[in-house]
Design a protein around this motif. Structure first.
Motif, PDB file in Angstrom:
ATOM      1  N   ARG A  75      44.723  65.701  -1.659  1.00  0.00           N
ATOM      2  CA  ARG A  75      45.940  64.636  -1.224  1.00  0.00           C
ATOM      3  C   ARG A  75      46.061  63.695  -2.560  1.00  0.00           C
ATOM      4  NH1 ARG A  75      43.806  62.214   4.178  1.00  0.00           N
ATOM      5  NH2 ARG A  75      41.801  62.025   3.085  1.00  0.00           N
ATOM      6  N   LEU A  76      45.143  63.621  -3.506  1.00  0.00           N
ATOM      7  CA  LEU A  76      45.356  62.466  -4.287  1.00  0.00           C
ATOM      8  C   LEU A  76      46.569  62.468  -4.978  1.00  0.00           C
ATOM      9  CD1 LEU A  76      41.935  61.487  -5.660  1.00  0.00           C
ATOM     10  CD2 LEU A  76      43.429  60.197  -4.709  1.00  0.00           C
ATOM     11  N   TRP A  77      47.001  63.854  -5.405  1.00  0.00           N
ATOM     12  CA  TRP A  77      48.253  64.182  -6.364  1.00  0.00           C
ATOM     13  C   TRP A  77      49.606  63.306  -5.685  1.00  0.00           C
ATOM     14  CZ3 TRP A  77      52.564  66.791  -4.477  1.00  0.00           C
ATOM     15  CH2 TRP A  77      52.402  67.497  -3.197  1.00  0.00           C
ATOM     16  N   GLN A  78      49.486  63.208  -4.287  1.00  0.00           N
ATOM     17  CA  GLN A  78      50.662  62.802  -3.445  1.00  0.00           C
ATOM     18  C   GLN A  78      50.853  61.428  -3.874  1.00  0.00           C
ATOM     19  OE1 GLN A  78      49.976  63.665   0.679  1.00  0.00           O
ATOM     20  NE2 GLN A  78      49.511  65.848   0.228  1.00  0.00           N
ATOM     21  N   PHE A  79      49.904  60.542  -4.258  1.00  0.00           N
ATOM     22  CA  PHE A  79      49.843  59.256  -4.665  1.00  0.00           C
ATOM     23  C   PHE A  79      50.287  59.102  -6.231  1.00  0.00           C
ATOM     24  CE2 PHE A  79      48.014  55.371  -6.355  1.00  0.00           C
ATOM     25  CZ  PHE A  79      49.027  54.441  -5.601  1.00  0.00           C
ATOM     26  N   ILE A  80      49.445  59.924  -6.958  1.00  0.00           N
ATOM     27  CA  ILE A  80      49.464  59.779  -8.470  1.00  0.00           C
ATOM     28  C   ILE A  80      50.919  60.057  -9.060  1.00  0.00           C
ATOM     29  CG2 ILE A  80      48.433  60.766 -10.606  1.00  0.00           C
ATOM     30  CD1 ILE A  80      46.120  61.503  -9.235  1.00  0.00           C
ATOM     31  N   PHE A  81      51.545  61.078  -8.230  1.00  0.00           N
ATOM     32  CA  PHE A  81      52.690  61.648  -8.727  1.00  0.00           C
ATOM     33  C   PHE A  81      53.964  61.337  -7.720  1.00  0.00           C
ATOM     34  CE2 PHE A  81      49.551  64.337 -10.714  1.00  0.00           C
ATOM     35  CZ  PHE A  81      49.838  64.028 -11.823  1.00  0.00           C
ATOM     36  N   SER A  82      53.780  59.939  -6.944  1.00  0.00           N
ATOM     37  CA  SER A  82      54.802  59.871  -5.947  1.00  0.00           C
ATOM     38  C   SER A  82      55.900  59.057  -6.436  1.00  0.00           C
ATOM     39  CB  SER A  82      53.999  58.637  -4.899  1.00  0.00           C
ATOM     40  OG  SER A  82      53.739  57.466  -5.795  1.00  0.00           O
ATOM     41  N   ASP A  83      56.833  58.841  -5.588  1.00  0.00           N
ATOM     42  CA  ASP A  83      58.084  58.112  -6.175  1.00  0.00           C
ATOM     43  C   ASP A  83      57.579  56.803  -6.549  1.00  0.00           C
ATOM     44  OD1 ASP A  83      59.815  60.453  -5.982  1.00  0.00           O
ATOM     45  OD2 ASP A  83      60.534  59.897  -4.160  1.00  0.00           O
ATOM     46  N   LEU A  84      56.651  56.170  -5.741  1.00  0.00           N
ATOM     47  CA  LEU A  84      56.258  54.744  -5.873  1.00  0.00           C
ATOM     48  C   LEU A  84      55.641  54.496  -7.250  1.00  0.00           C
ATOM     49  CD1 LEU A  84      55.534  51.964  -4.968  1.00  0.00           C
ATOM     50  CD2 LEU A  84      53.366  53.103  -4.168  1.00  0.00           C
ATOM     51  N   MET A  85      54.784  55.436  -7.783  1.00  0.00           N
ATOM     52  CA  MET A  85      54.346  55.508  -9.274  1.00  0.00           C
ATOM     53  C   MET A  85      55.120  55.595 -10.147  1.00  0.00           C
ATOM     54  SD  MET A  85      51.457  54.180  -8.245  1.00  0.00           S
ATOM     55  CE  MET A  85      51.043  53.872 -10.035  1.00  0.00           C
ATOM     56  N   ALA A  86      56.091  56.525  -9.757  1.00  0.00           N
ATOM     57  CA  ALA A  86      57.475  56.977 -10.786  1.00  0.00           C
ATOM     58  C   ALA A  86      57.965  55.747 -11.242  1.00  0.00           C
ATOM     59  CB  ALA A  86      58.160  58.040 -10.478  1.00  0.00           C
ATOM     60  N   GLN A  87      58.506  54.855 -10.088  1.00  0.00           N
ATOM     61  CA  GLN A  87      59.055  53.218 -10.527  1.00  0.00           C
ATOM     62  C   GLN A  87      58.108  52.608 -11.412  1.00  0.00           C
ATOM     63  OE1 GLN A  87      60.132  52.962  -5.788  1.00  0.00           O
ATOM     64  NE2 GLN A  87      61.551  51.434  -7.290  1.00  0.00           N
ATOM     65  N   VAL A  88      56.828  52.540 -11.061  1.00  0.00           N
ATOM     66  CA  VAL A  88      56.039  51.606 -11.764  1.00  0.00           C
ATOM     67  C   VAL A  88      56.078  52.185 -13.263  1.00  0.00           C
ATOM     68  CG1 VAL A  88      53.591  50.726 -12.157  1.00  0.00           C
ATOM     69  CG2 VAL A  88      54.804  51.116  -9.887  1.00  0.00           C
ATOM     70  N   VAL A  89      55.736  53.427 -13.474  1.00  0.00           N
ATOM     71  CA  VAL A  89      55.644  54.029 -14.705  1.00  0.00           C
ATOM     72  C   VAL A  89      56.805  53.949 -15.688  1.00  0.00           C
ATOM     73  CG1 VAL A  89      55.231  56.145 -16.028  1.00  0.00           C
ATOM     74  CG2 VAL A  89      53.733  55.575 -14.205  1.00  0.00           C
ATOM     75  N   GLU A  90      58.039  54.110 -14.617  1.00  0.00           N
ATOM     76  CA  GLU A  90      59.298  54.136 -15.660  1.00  0.00           C
ATOM     77  C   GLU A  90      59.844  52.662 -16.291  1.00  0.00           C
ATOM     78  OE1 GLU A  90      63.303  53.020 -16.419  1.00  0.00           O
ATOM     79  OE2 GLU A  90      62.468  52.453 -14.638  1.00  0.00           O
ATOM     80  N   ALA A  91      59.221  51.720 -15.312  1.00  0.00           N
ATOM     81  CA  ALA A  91      59.247  50.286 -15.587  1.00  0.00           C
ATOM     82  C   ALA A  91      58.389  49.944 -16.844  1.00  0.00           C
ATOM     83  CB  ALA A  91      59.284  49.311 -14.396  1.00  0.00           C
ATOM     84  N   THR A  92      57.382  50.405 -17.020  1.00  0.00           N
ATOM     85  CA  THR A  92      56.502  49.960 -18.046  1.00  0.00           C
ATOM     86  C   THR A  92      56.209  51.006 -19.158  1.00  0.00           C
ATOM     87  OG1 THR A  92      54.859  51.301 -16.978  1.00  0.00           O
ATOM     88  CG2 THR A  92      54.875  49.097 -16.295  1.00  0.00           C
ATOM     89  N   VAL A  93      55.941  52.509 -18.906  1.00  0.00           N
ATOM     90  CA  VAL A  93      55.925  53.038 -20.328  1.00  0.00           C
ATOM     91  C   VAL A  93      57.223  53.825 -20.651  1.00  0.00           C
ATOM     92  CG1 VAL A  93      53.309  53.259 -20.335  1.00  0.00           C
ATOM     93  CG2 VAL A  93      55.026  54.975 -19.264  1.00  0.00           C
ATOM     94  N   GLY A  94      58.148  53.876 -19.702  1.00  0.00           N
ATOM     95  CA  GLY A  94      59.452  54.453 -19.953  1.00  0.00           C
ATOM     96  C   GLY A  94      59.724  55.656 -19.364  1.00  0.00           C
TER      97      GLY A  94
END
Length: 273
Positions: A75-94
């Protein structure tokens, strides 16, 4: 839907961090707590098999760092690669990003140990003094309400530490095995947020955490992402290099996640926060 404002993005670029209170959905938070319980038992069994009370930076019942086990979970991949984390990652590392590292960080009730001032990239440099990587993002995800009483994180912004674009040499503390990169008087800024929050800070930001003096655990899940694979001198990934975003598009493939971008999942050194 979560929104990361232009002011938060600018703060991240200027000071190295942004704070998103209570953004993890309730069902996802429940899943992370359940997975954390499993991995705590899992890690205690590893120490039982070794016949030890301390394993690198983990001290039984006091402080745990459980690294890079997400492929053992359904199940952990569902959080690690979620849309939520995509937003955070795009806003920080690009818009292009890789999963670099992930871990559980847990302080035991009443005896949870402190963790010393360090940069996450200081651990990479400790093992590879020639490293020249760009800062990656640490996503400090709270599974419990955090306070100074239960050992929250303290951040030292770039403008006060002089760390923007700079990895400081660290030294190792005896007994705890912590690496320490700052010994000044600035206490840092305590992060006080509820469960389900994400504190995103770049890997050059100095941070520390206090002891847990409460009668309940303090649990954190901590995925880290980089804009490009971080490589060892031999050209292999330092920890992981699992593709996540490609020009803003989520390209993670769970069915094919058996190797990283550079080949089979490598043996990993600890990269701790």
């Amino acid at each position: 839907m979560m929104t990361i404002s232009s002011e938060q993005r600018e703060q991240y670029q200027r000071e190295g961090y942004l704070i998103l209170p209570a953004v993890i959905p309730g069902d996802m938070l429940t899943m992370l707590r359940e997975e954390c319980s499993y991995y705590l038992g899992y890690y205690d069994s590893i120490m039982d098999a070794k016949g030890v009370e301390t394993d690198n930076l983990s001290h039984r019942g006091k402080r745990y760092f459980i690294n890079n086990r997400y492929r053992l979970s359904q199940r952990l991949w569902q959080f690690i690669f979620s849309d939520l984390m995509a937003q955070v990652v795009e806003a920080t590392v690009g818009p292009t990003a890789y999963l670099f590292h992930e871990q559980w960080v847990v302080k035991g009730a009443e005896q949870g140990m402190k963790f010393s001032w360090h940069q996450d990239s200081g651990y990479v440099k400790w093992y590879d003094p020639s490293t020249n990587h760009k800062p990656y993002v640490t996503c400090w995800c709270t599974l419990d309400d955090v306070s100074e009483e239960n050992g929250t994180v303290y951040l030292l912004p770039h403008s006060r530490a002089g760390t923007r674009g700079k990895i400081i040499d660290h030294f190792k503390e005896e007994k705890t095995n912590d690496l320490i990169g700052y010994t000044g008087d600035d206490p840092g800024d305590a992060v006080i947020v509820p469960a389900g929050s994400i504190v995103a800070f770049d890997s050059f930001v100095f941070h520390r955490s206090g002891p847990n003096r409460t009668n309940r655990m303090r649990r954190i899940y901590l995925p880290q992402y980089s804009a490009a694979p971080i490589l060892r001198p031999d050209g292999k990934p330092w920890a992981m290099a699992t593709p996540f975003l490609d020009h803003g598009r989520n390209v993670y493939d769970h069915t094919g996640d058996t190797a990283d971008a550079f080949g089979p999942f490598p043996k990993m050194e600890p990269v701790i926060t």
